[in-house]
Design an enzyme around this catalytic site. Structure first.
Site, PDB file in Angstrom:
ATOM      1  N   CYS A 163       9.505   2.140   3.258  1.00  0.00           N
ATOM      2  CA  CYS A 163      10.442   1.067   3.600  1.00  0.00           C
ATOM      3  C   CYS A 163      11.857   1.618   3.765  1.00  0.00           C
ATOM      4  O   CYS A 163      12.726   0.958   4.311  1.00  0.00           O
ATOM      5  CB  CYS A 163      10.433   0.002   2.525  1.00  0.00           C
ATOM      6  N   GLU A 188       9.358  -3.345  13.196  1.00  0.00           N
ATOM      7  CA  GLU A 188       9.056  -2.336  12.177  1.00  0.00           C
ATOM      8  C   GLU A 188       7.695  -1.736  12.536  1.00  0.00           C
ATOM      9  O   GLU A 188       6.658  -2.385  12.401  1.00  0.00           O
ATOM     10  CB  GLU A 188       8.983  -2.982  10.777  1.00  0.00           C
ATOM     11  N   GLU A 200      -4.865  -3.820  -1.840  1.00  0.00           N
ATOM     12  CA  GLU A 200      -6.316  -3.594  -1.810  1.00  0.00           C
ATOM     13  C   GLU A 200      -6.677  -2.322  -1.046  1.00  0.00           C
ATOM     14  O   GLU A 200      -7.827  -1.900  -1.053  1.00  0.00           O
ATOM     15  CB  GLU A 200      -7.033  -4.823  -1.214  1.00  0.00           C
ATOM     16  N   SER A 217       5.464  -6.772   3.612  1.00  0.00           N
ATOM     17  CA  SER A 217       6.085  -7.001   4.923  1.00  0.00           C
ATOM     18  C   SER A 217       6.924  -8.287   4.887  1.00  0.00           C
ATOM     19  O   SER A 217       6.690  -9.174   4.054  1.00  0.00           O
ATOM     20  CB  SER A 217       4.994  -7.106   5.971  1.00  0.00           C
ATOM     21  N   PHE A 253       0.817  -1.219   0.000  1.00  0.00           N
ATOM     22  CA  PHE A 253       0.000   0.000   0.000  1.00  0.00           C
ATOM     23  C   PHE A 253       0.847   1.263   0.000  1.00  0.00           C
ATOM     24  O   PHE A 253       0.377   2.325  -0.404  1.00  0.00           O
ATOM     25  CB  PHE A 253      -0.927   0.008   1.242  1.00  0.00           C
ATOM     26  N   LYS A 302      -1.139  -7.286  -9.232  1.00  0.00           N
ATOM     27  CA  LYS A 302      -2.112  -7.241  -8.125  1.00  0.00           C
ATOM     28  C   LYS A 302      -1.656  -6.176  -7.125  1.00  0.00           C
ATOM     29  O   LYS A 302      -0.753  -6.394  -6.326  1.00  0.00           O
ATOM     30  CB  LYS A 302      -2.217  -8.599  -7.417  1.00  0.00           C
TER      31      LYS A 302
HETATM   32  P1  NAD Z   1       1.656  -6.471   3.211  1.00  0.00           P
HETATM   33  O1  NAD Z   1       2.691  -7.517   3.353  1.00  0.00           O
HETATM   34  O2  NAD Z   1       0.523  -6.458   4.172  1.00  0.00           O
HETATM   35  O3  NAD Z   1       0.970  -6.548   1.750  1.00  0.00           O
HETATM   36  C1  NAD Z   1       1.739  -6.591   0.580  1.00  0.00           C
HETATM   37  C2  NAD Z   1       0.956  -7.336  -0.494  1.00  0.00           C
HETATM   38  O4  NAD Z   1       0.731  -8.674  -0.053  1.00  0.00           O
HETATM   39  C3  NAD Z   1      -0.411  -6.729  -0.780  1.00  0.00           C
HETATM   40  O5  NAD Z   1      -0.651  -6.758  -2.165  1.00  0.00           O
HETATM   41  C4  NAD Z   1      -1.367  -7.651  -0.037  1.00  0.00           C
HETATM   42  O6  NAD Z   1      -2.640  -7.746  -0.642  1.00  0.00           O
HETATM   43  C5  NAD Z   1      -0.661  -8.986  -0.070  1.00  0.00           C
HETATM   44  N1  NAD Z   1      -0.949  -9.822   1.100  1.00  0.00           N
HETATM   45  C6  NAD Z   1      -1.290  -9.411   2.343  1.00  0.00           C
HETATM   46  N2  NAD Z   1      -1.441 -10.468   3.152  1.00  0.00           N
HETATM   47  C7  NAD Z   1      -1.190 -11.572   2.418  1.00  0.00           C
HETATM   48  C8  NAD Z   1      -1.185 -12.969   2.708  1.00  0.00           C
HETATM   49  N3  NAD Z   1      -1.472 -13.437   3.923  1.00  0.00           N
HETATM   50  N4  NAD Z   1      -0.871 -13.817   1.717  1.00  0.00           N
HETATM   51  C9  NAD Z   1      -0.573 -13.362   0.501  1.00  0.00           C
HETATM   52  N5  NAD Z   1      -0.560 -12.045   0.163  1.00  0.00           N
HETATM   53  C10 NAD Z   1      -0.870 -11.162   1.114  1.00  0.00           C
HETATM   54  O7  NAD Z   1       2.417  -5.071   3.187  1.00  0.00           O
HETATM   55  P2  NAD Z   1       1.795  -3.625   3.224  1.00  0.00           P
HETATM   56  O8  NAD Z   1       1.264  -3.369   4.590  1.00  0.00           O
HETATM   57  O9  NAD Z   1       0.894  -3.410   2.063  1.00  0.00           O
HETATM   58  O10 NAD Z   1       3.102  -2.746   2.963  1.00  0.00           O
HETATM   59  C11 NAD Z   1       3.983  -2.346   3.981  1.00  0.00           C
HETATM   60  C12 NAD Z   1       5.153  -3.285   4.091  1.00  0.00           C
HETATM   61  O11 NAD Z   1       5.846  -3.356   2.852  1.00  0.00           O
HETATM   62  C13 NAD Z   1       6.196  -2.800   5.102  1.00  0.00           C
HETATM   63  O12 NAD Z   1       6.669  -3.903   5.811  1.00  0.00           O
HETATM   64  C14 NAD Z   1       7.286  -2.207   4.226  1.00  0.00           C
HETATM   65  O13 NAD Z   1       8.569  -2.171   4.811  1.00  0.00           O
HETATM   66  C15 NAD Z   1       7.237  -3.125   3.068  1.00  0.00           C
HETATM   67  N6  NAD Z   1       7.832  -2.500   1.898  1.00  0.00           N
HETATM   68  C16 NAD Z   1       9.079  -2.914   1.535  1.00  0.00           C
HETATM   69  C17 NAD Z   1       9.700  -2.331   0.459  1.00  0.00           C
HETATM   70  C18 NAD Z   1      11.059  -2.769   0.043  1.00  0.00           C
HETATM   71  O14 NAD Z   1      11.511  -2.316  -0.986  1.00  0.00           O
HETATM   72  N7  NAD Z   1      11.746  -3.616   0.778  1.00  0.00           N
HETATM   73  C19 NAD Z   1       9.049  -1.320  -0.267  1.00  0.00           C
HETATM   74  C20 NAD Z   1       7.774  -0.931   0.125  1.00  0.00           C
HETATM   75  C21 NAD Z   1       7.176  -1.538   1.223  1.00  0.00           C
END
Ligand code: NAD
Length: 500
Positions: free
Chosen positions: A285, A385, A180, A230, A153, A177
């Site tokens: 991030c 985090e 959401e 994450s 997000f 994808k």
């Molecule tokens: P998230 O892990 O909750 O979601 C990321 C994606 O995974 C979304 O598209 C979501 O729909 C999907 N998802 C969520 N739960 C899932 C599950 N149980 N099984 C499969 N798919 C699932 O992350 P977020 O809250 O959207 O984003 C923030 C996180 O992303 C932070 O931890 C941040 O550090 C990380 N991030 C990392 C980078 C990087 O370059 N390392 C860049 C941006 C964000």
């Protein structure tokens, strides 16, 4: 009275999906708490159907000439540049970040598109004439077919653009994808791809949650997946995707430290800590969440950070504040819980963001910028985090202690050092176990022609995003050895081929 939430749906073959979703998810404006959208969530069956359509498109697109592919990229680049303000406003409305920051992320995505415009050059293989007598050898890079991109997000436009333009330029079809939580920016960008002349089904947007992600990971036609999110989900995606035989790059979470040495310019370091700690409400991030201060300057540095932190105005990101809300009410409550835990664990709360008056709706998801000093490395505010506007100061007695602290972190996304000592900076760059390093630069996000990626629990897989690593991730190499028939090459030769 608030307006009815707008339906947001998949874009398949450049068209809005005409079906009726079995499951939907609400989309909110985090500055007001108002539900503005209702998002269709894809079933596994729909994902599989889209992958089949993308597979047909990939065959044709992969054989389309480099010149034609590059022309689509140039056209897309122009359209994106023309519409970046509208896209930034869509981001603010669903993510909450201030519009200038949203515009910044679109611009960083645009830079990847510009990099991908050079695809004819980037896909040049090698050629060696006469490797053996009258034998030539060369390499070619070919597309994979259908690839999946799953994004978080916090950068609804930039993170998809780390991957999508390069995957497309390399001749693949993409099933994207997005998160959401803030899906509209991706739909607007996908419409620009259609206007740029990208053939149908080369880019498909399916919205969804775990069901759609699992379907992409399990579908054998999907040859590679780029994921950002994450750490626990990144690890899960990496393990499930690679078990299904795919190439996976899964970028995870972070806990970025900024080491401030005794000779640093403390005003510049304080500006940097505040900008990198609280920009985008700490939901980056590459945000700095820990300032590691040498004892001798720590009191002065904390005073300067606190003074600046107190000037920040938190509120509706579309109305010219410094910092917007966080993404959801759950995120706000989780962050407030961390602040409580920090106080309970004995850290000094220098600026308490729970106390702020906010310049936004009463139901917005606001937490003000929060500063802790004397943070212990066993406290949850140090270890986890938080992904919110909470900055912790940890005091150390030496450069070595600071470096050891950073290297002990399970994460290795970004880090920064503030100093005027070139020797110390150089040693830091050599010895720190982190993927992206800033020297007097607090948010060292690499340019598009370098690659973006962390180490340790911040990245699962071998390839970083964009730059030449991105091109390699989205292609497979073939090495060709060629000889044109010539009577001098006749005769049996059962030994292993050797060059003569
Ligand atoms: P998230 O892990 O909750 O979601 C990321 C994606 O995974 C979304 O598209 C979501 O729909 C999907 N998802 C969520 N739960 C899932 C599950 N149980 N099984 C499969 N798919 C699932 O992350 P977020 O809250 O959207 O984003 C923030 C996180 O992303 C932070 O931890 C941040 O550090 C990380 N991030 C990392 C980078 C990087 O370059 N390392 C860049 C941006 C964000």
């Amino acid at each position: 009275m608030s307006a009815q939430p707008t339906r947001i749906t998949h874009l398949i073959g450049h068209q809005p999906w005409p079906g009726v979703a079995e499951r939907t998810s609400p989309v909110f404006n985090p500055a007001t708490g108002e539900q503005t959208g209702v998002l269709d969530l894809a079933s596994a069956a729909l994902v599989d159907e889209v992958v089949d359509q993308a597979s047909v498109a990939a065959k044709l697109w992969g054989r389309t000439s480099l010149t034609r592919r590059a022309r689509v990229l140039f056209a897309f680049r122009e359209l994106l540049n023309q519409h970046k303000q509208e896209i930034a406003e869509l981001i603010t409305a669903e993510h909450g970040k201030v519009t200038s920051d949203a515009l910044g992320e679109v611009t960083r995505g645009l830079e990847v598109v510009e990099f991908a415009c050079g695809i004819p050059h980037l896909l040049k293989g090698g050629y060696s004439e006469n490797v053996s007598t009258k034998v030539d050898a060369y390499s070619i890079l070919q597309p994979l077919g259908v690839v999946g991109v799953i994004s978080p997000f916090n950068f609804p436009a930039m993170v998809p653009m780390w991957f999508v333009p390069i995957a497309i330029a390399c001749g693949n079809a993409v099933v994207l994808k997005p998160s959401e939580k803030d899906p509209s920016a991706v739909n607007a960008i996908a419409e620009l791809w259609a206007r740029a002349g990208l053939p149908h089904h080369v880019l498909n947007v399916v919205h969804g949650d775990k069901e759609a992600v699992d379907a992409l990971l399990d579908n054998p036609t999907v040859k590679a997946v780029s994921f950002v999110g994450s750490t626990p989900i990144a690890q899960y995606v990496y393990e499930r995707g690679t078990s299904a035989g795919k190439r996976v790059q899964a970028l995870g979470g972070a806990k970025n430290h900024m080491l401030v040495l005794g000779d640093a310019d403390l005003d510049l370091a304080a500006d940097a800590a505040v900008s990198a700690g609280y920009g985008s409400a700490g939901e980056r991030c590459m945000a700095i969440s820990v300032v590691v201060a040498l004892e001798g300057i720590a009191d002065d540095l904390v005073a300067k950070i606190a003074e600046r932190t107190r000037t920040l105005r938190t509120g509706d990101g579309s109305k010219g504040c410094d910092m917007g809300p966080v993404i959801t009410s759950q995120a706000r409550d989780r962050i407030a819980g961390y602040i409580d835990a920090g106080v309970g664990a004995g850290a000094s709360l220098v600026v308490d963001g729970r106390q702020d008056a906010f310049d936004g709706g009463p139901d917005g998801y606001f937490v003000g910028p929060t500063l802790f000093d004397h943070v212990g490395t066993d406290m949850s505010i140090y270890l986890d985090e938080i992904f919110g506007p909470v900055l912790s100061v940890v005091r150390v007695s030496s450069f070595d202690e600071g470096l050891a602290l950073i290297n002990a972190s399970p994460y290795g996304n970004g880090t920064a050092i503030f100093t005027n000592d070139g020797g110390a900076a150089r040693r830091f760059q050599t010895e720190v176990e982190v993927g992206m390093i800033g020297i007097n630069v607090p948010v060292p996000v690499p340019m598009a022609f370098y690659s973006f990626g962390g180490w340790k629990a911040s990245l699962f897989g071998d390839s970083h995003a964009h730059g030449i690593e991105g091109v390699h991730f989205f292609t497979r190499t073939k090495a060709v050895t060629q000889r044109w028939l010539d009577p001098s090459h006749g005769g049996l030769q059962l030994g292993f081929p050797q060059n003569t």
